[in-house]
Design a protein around this motif. Sequence first.
Motif: not given
Length: 202
Positions: A9-32
């Motif tokens: 599981e540690r090998a699958q962790l990715r670098r993500v910015p720090s955010f918390q509930p209430g923050d407005r975010v843009k999630v760029h995800f891949q759609v197949i």
Amino acid sequence: MSTVIDSLERAQLRRVPSFQPGDRVKVHFQVIEGTRRRTQVFEGVVIKRQGHGARETFTVRKQSFGVGVERTFPVHSPKIERIEVSARGDVRRAKLYYLRERVGKRARVRERRYTGPEERIEPGLLHDPVAQLEAEAALSEGAVDEMGETAEEVVDAGGAEDTAAEETSAEDTAVEESAAEEAPAKAEAEPEPASEDAPASQ
């Protein structure tokens, strides 16, 4: 939990910015879609973030044509290209379920004042095993350079003397080049003496 599962599981962790509930975010995800793959952006307010490690998820809510739409993403999913934090929310709860009952302007979250520059996060794995192995190999005693020589071999073969000789030769060439550039400038500045054969001007 076993150490094997922990390491996987540690090998699958990715670098993500720090955010918390209430923050407005843009999630760029891949759609197949069939054979095509495209990036879609889902922008909204984070209403909850739960779990830890590779199982951590967060839920984003937005209003689409007057209808509330929520989507839950795994934080460390490889399908997420990047997460951008647009605004920081000023809230005092960990779960913002009360936004589900609100519509229009009442469903907005107050924005927090400026808290400093945002940290730039490069997408990728948090613990990259390949980069870690390369770093360990470079720090090990038997590390070789691109010429196939270890540090001890370079020192034994007089590598320090070679580098010192190269530095002195580089300084000498720099001095010679600067002298060559100054010589034509001096020649142009000094007038040529008149020759004796030339007739005197009347």
